[in-house]
Design an enzyme around this catalytic site. Structure first.
Site, PDB file in Angstrom:
ATOM      1  N   CYS A 113       0.810  -1.228   0.000  1.00 46.45           N
ATOM      2  CA  CYS A 113       0.000   0.000   0.000  1.00 46.45           C
ATOM      3  C   CYS A 113       0.841   1.274   0.000  1.00 46.45           C
ATOM      4  O   CYS A 113       0.302   2.364  -0.179  1.00 46.45           O
ATOM      5  CB  CYS A 113      -0.946  -0.005   1.196  1.00 46.45           C
ATOM      6  SG  CYS A 113      -1.891  -1.519   1.311  1.00 46.45           S
ATOM      7  N   HIS A 240      -3.194   6.770   2.875  1.00 48.20           N
ATOM      8  CA  HIS A 240      -3.685   5.523   2.278  1.00 48.20           C
ATOM      9  C   HIS A 240      -5.026   5.193   2.933  1.00 48.20           C
ATOM     10  O   HIS A 240      -5.163   5.238   4.161  1.00 48.20           O
ATOM     11  CB  HIS A 240      -2.667   4.402   2.523  1.00 48.20           C
ATOM     12  CG  HIS A 240      -3.214   3.051   2.261  1.00 48.20           C
ATOM     13  ND1 HIS A 240      -3.920   2.747   1.113  1.00 48.20           N
ATOM     14  CD2 HIS A 240      -3.195   1.908   3.003  1.00 48.20           C
ATOM     15  CE1 HIS A 240      -4.301   1.489   1.161  1.00 48.20           C
ATOM     16  NE2 HIS A 240      -3.881   0.958   2.295  1.00 48.20           N
ATOM     17  N   ASN A 269     -10.261  -0.439   0.495  1.00 47.38           N
ATOM     18  CA  ASN A 269      -8.798  -0.324   0.469  1.00 47.38           C
ATOM     19  C   ASN A 269      -8.294  -0.852  -0.885  1.00 47.38           C
ATOM     20  O   ASN A 269      -8.376  -2.056  -1.152  1.00 47.38           O
ATOM     21  CB  ASN A 269      -8.233  -1.151   1.636  1.00 47.38           C
ATOM     22  CG  ASN A 269      -6.706  -1.197   1.657  1.00 47.38           C
ATOM     23  OD1 ASN A 269      -6.044  -0.813   0.701  1.00 47.38           O
ATOM     24  ND2 ASN A 269      -6.159  -1.686   2.760  1.00 47.38           N
TER      25      ASN A 269
HETATM   26  N1  ACO Z   1     -18.157  -8.751  10.147  1.00 45.64           N
HETATM   27  C1  ACO Z   1     -18.586  -8.991  11.391  1.00 45.64           C
HETATM   28  N2  ACO Z   1     -17.743  -9.261  12.424  1.00 45.64           N
HETATM   29  C2  ACO Z   1     -16.443  -9.317  12.144  1.00 45.64           C
HETATM   30  C3  ACO Z   1     -15.911  -9.090  10.864  1.00 45.64           C
HETATM   31  C4  ACO Z   1     -16.833  -8.805   9.843  1.00 45.64           C
HETATM   32  N3  ACO Z   1     -16.447  -8.543   8.573  1.00 45.64           N
HETATM   33  N4  ACO Z   1     -14.578  -9.202  10.912  1.00 45.64           N
HETATM   34  C5  ACO Z   1     -14.248  -9.489  12.175  1.00 45.64           C
HETATM   35  N5  ACO Z   1     -15.396  -9.562  12.923  1.00 45.64           N
HETATM   36  C6  ACO Z   1     -15.494  -9.835  14.351  1.00 45.64           C
HETATM   37  C7  ACO Z   1     -14.318 -10.608  14.890  1.00 45.64           C
HETATM   38  O1  ACO Z   1     -14.499 -11.991  14.684  1.00 45.64           O
HETATM   39  C8  ACO Z   1     -14.341 -10.220  16.340  1.00 45.64           C
HETATM   40  O2  ACO Z   1     -15.343 -10.979  16.973  1.00 45.64           O
HETATM   41  P1  ACO Z   1     -15.082 -11.557  18.473  1.00 45.64           P
HETATM   42  O3  ACO Z   1     -14.933 -10.341  19.325  1.00 45.64           O
HETATM   43  O4  ACO Z   1     -16.320 -12.336  18.726  1.00 45.64           O
HETATM   44  O5  ACO Z   1     -13.828 -12.353  18.363  1.00 45.64           O
HETATM   45  C9  ACO Z   1     -14.851  -8.767  16.321  1.00 45.64           C
HETATM   46  O6  ACO Z   1     -15.486  -8.594  15.047  1.00 45.64           O
HETATM   47  C10 ACO Z   1     -13.760  -7.756  16.475  1.00 45.64           C
HETATM   48  O7  ACO Z   1     -12.710  -8.058  15.568  1.00 45.64           O
HETATM   49  P2  ACO Z   1     -11.423  -7.193  15.487  1.00 45.64           P
HETATM   50  O8  ACO Z   1     -10.481  -7.793  14.491  1.00 45.64           O
HETATM   51  O9  ACO Z   1     -10.912  -6.906  16.868  1.00 45.64           O
HETATM   52  O10 ACO Z   1     -12.017  -5.818  14.880  1.00 45.64           O
HETATM   53  P3  ACO Z   1     -11.327  -4.439  14.728  1.00 45.64           P
HETATM   54  O11 ACO Z   1     -12.154  -3.431  15.403  1.00 45.64           O
HETATM   55  O12 ACO Z   1      -9.836  -4.494  15.031  1.00 45.64           O
HETATM   56  O13 ACO Z   1     -11.449  -4.190  13.162  1.00 45.64           O
HETATM   57  C11 ACO Z   1     -10.140  -4.233  11.129  1.00 45.64           C
HETATM   58  C12 ACO Z   1     -10.787  -5.064  12.237  1.00 45.64           C
HETATM   59  C13 ACO Z   1     -11.233  -3.454  10.420  1.00 45.64           C
HETATM   60  C14 ACO Z   1      -9.459  -5.182  10.161  1.00 45.64           C
HETATM   61  C15 ACO Z   1      -9.117  -3.248  11.741  1.00 45.64           C
HETATM   62  O14 ACO Z   1      -8.294  -3.933  12.644  1.00 45.64           O
HETATM   63  C16 ACO Z   1      -8.251  -2.592  10.694  1.00 45.64           C
HETATM   64  O15 ACO Z   1      -8.721  -1.827   9.855  1.00 45.64           O
HETATM   65  N6  ACO Z   1      -6.938  -2.796  10.772  1.00 45.64           N
HETATM   66  C17 ACO Z   1      -5.986  -2.126   9.868  1.00 45.64           C
HETATM   67  C18 ACO Z   1      -6.021  -2.696   8.483  1.00 45.64           C
HETATM   68  C19 ACO Z   1      -5.081  -1.942   7.597  1.00 45.64           C
HETATM   69  O16 ACO Z   1      -4.772  -0.779   7.819  1.00 45.64           O
HETATM   70  N7  ACO Z   1      -4.592  -2.554   6.545  1.00 45.64           N
HETATM   71  C20 ACO Z   1      -3.670  -1.802   5.666  1.00 45.64           C
HETATM   72  C21 ACO Z   1      -2.662  -2.628   5.135  1.00 45.64           C
HETATM   73  S1  ACO Z   1      -3.358  -3.830   4.060  1.00 45.64           S
HETATM   74  C22 ACO Z   1      -2.191  -4.093   2.875  1.00 45.64           C
HETATM   75  O17 ACO Z   1      -1.093  -3.672   2.987  1.00 45.64           O
HETATM   76  C23 ACO Z   1      -2.595  -4.880   1.709  1.00 45.64           C
END
Ligand code: ACO
Length: 312
Positions: A113, A240, A269
């Site tokens: 990214c 990004h 993204n």
């Molecule tokens: N729908 C419903 N529930 C979900 C989903 C979904 N799509 N995905 C995860 N959950 C659930 C999980 O299972 C978890 O449930 P649990 O509490 O029962 O275990 C709960 O939601 C919370 O999950 P988390 O992973 O803690 O959610 P978080 O608030 O951290 O959000 C996310 C996840 C959106 C991925 C976030 O961490 C994020 O955006 N991280 C950064 C990603 C990023 O910046 N990537 C850039 C680089 S990518 C690249 O280089 C190609």
């Protein structure tokens, strides 16, 4: 100090719109979760074109809008990590499809990214060796090629698209900051080999979130320090587009929410394409004026990060 002038900015967004409700028919998710956790409302998938053809379409528009004679190009650089083929490079195929002359150097870079931002630094270095020429820089990603549609924690995040710019040197201000920290535990995407299947993209979302917030803030502060400017002097910050909450978090810390552009709701993204897509989006909305000071910051797999402070 030689800065970079954008002679054009363009993008190609595939037609197929996939809403959060559509995603909820593929995995156990829902619109409310995706919107509140990420800011994403829909994304576009390239069902009828390849990564190469998206790159070609964005590059073609950028070149024709720039008014630059293709004979005056010295390089085509494509930032991408999601192509269907490894060789020839996407850049070589863009060169062929646009009928660019043989003196044009063509190659790809893989900085996930951060790719378009890495590309700005690389292209500037190439242009400084031959100031009387121009560069075509493209960020193109078909993330749907490498998305695991059984993993709800990643598949809802990504979209396909491409963005491109024609760039040249001039006397405007330009500052940059780059870095990398080799790590395959937070973000990993493995291509298939002869005896091993493809390993689709996986990510430790929580840790990547922390890495992103920490490094975006670090890069912005470095750019301000190098330029002697403050955030009040900056017109736009284009990060990004990985998660609206990441951007809001930084904007809050910098006390300047109105400067941070967000269009993740429409595209998800799109990795290395997200910053040129955002710049094109801003330009078409009439938000960019000549002389505006803009900070662009990328971060992602590698791990990689980078930022530039430039003038429009
Ligand atoms: N729908 C419903 N529930 C979900 C989903 C979904 N799509 N995905 C995860 N959950 C659930 C999980 O299972 C978890 O449930 P649990 O509490 O029962 O275990 C709960 O939601 C919370 O999950 P988390 O992973 O803690 O959610 P978080 O608030 O951290 O959000 C996310 C996840 C959106 C991925 C976030 O961490 C994020 O955006 N991280 C950064 C990603 C990023 O910046 N990537 C850039 C680089 S990518 C690249 O280089 C190609």
């Amino acid at each position: 100090m030689k800065g970079i002038k954008f002679y054009s900015i363009s993008s190609y967004i595939p037609d197929k719109v996939v809403t959060n409700d559509d995603m909820s028919r593929i995995v156990d998710t829902n619109d409310e979760w995706i919107r509140t956790r990420t800011g994403i409302e829909r994304r576009h998938f390239a069902s009828d074109c390849t990564n190469v053809s998206m790159a070609v379409r964005a590059a073609e528009k950028a070149l024709s809008q720039s008014g630059i004679d293709p004979e005056k190009l010295c390089c085509v650089v494509v930032a991408s990590f999601t192509s269907e083929i490894h060789s020839p490079s996407v850049a070589c195929l863009v060169q062929r499809e646009l009928g660019l002359p043989d003196h044009v150097m063509a190659f790809d870079i893989n900085a996930a990214c951060s790719g378009f931002i890495y590309g700005l630094g690389i292209v500037r270095g190439l242009l400084m060796q031959n100031e009387d020429c121009y560069a075509l820089l493209v960020g193109s990603e078909k993330l749907s090629n490498f998305t695991n549609f059984e993993d709800r924690s990643t598949c809802v995040l990504f979209g396909d698209g491409a963005g491109a710019a024609v760039l040249g040197l001039d006397e405007r201000a330009f500052y940059s900051e780059y870095g990398a920290h080799g790590d395959d535990s937070l973000i990993y995407c493995g291509v298939g080999l002869k005896d091993t299947p493809m390993e689709p993209l996986r990510m430790n979302g929580g840790e990547v979130f922390k890495f992103a917030v920490e490094h975006i803030e670090y890069v912005i502060n470095k750019l301000l320090e190098k330029s002697g400017l403050t955030i009040d002097d900056i017109d736009h910050v284009v990060c990004h587009q990985a998660n609206k909450r990441i951007i809001s978090n930084i904007a809050r810390k910098m006390k300047s929410a109105e400067k941070f552009f967000v269009d993740i709701e429409e595209f998800g993204n799109t990795s290395s394409a997200s910053i040129p897509i955002a710049l094109d989006d801003m330009n078409r909305r009439g938000m960019l004026k000549r002389g505006d000071k803009i900070i662009c910051v990328g971060f992602g797999g590698g791990l990689t990060w980078g930022g530039v402070l430039t003038e429009w």
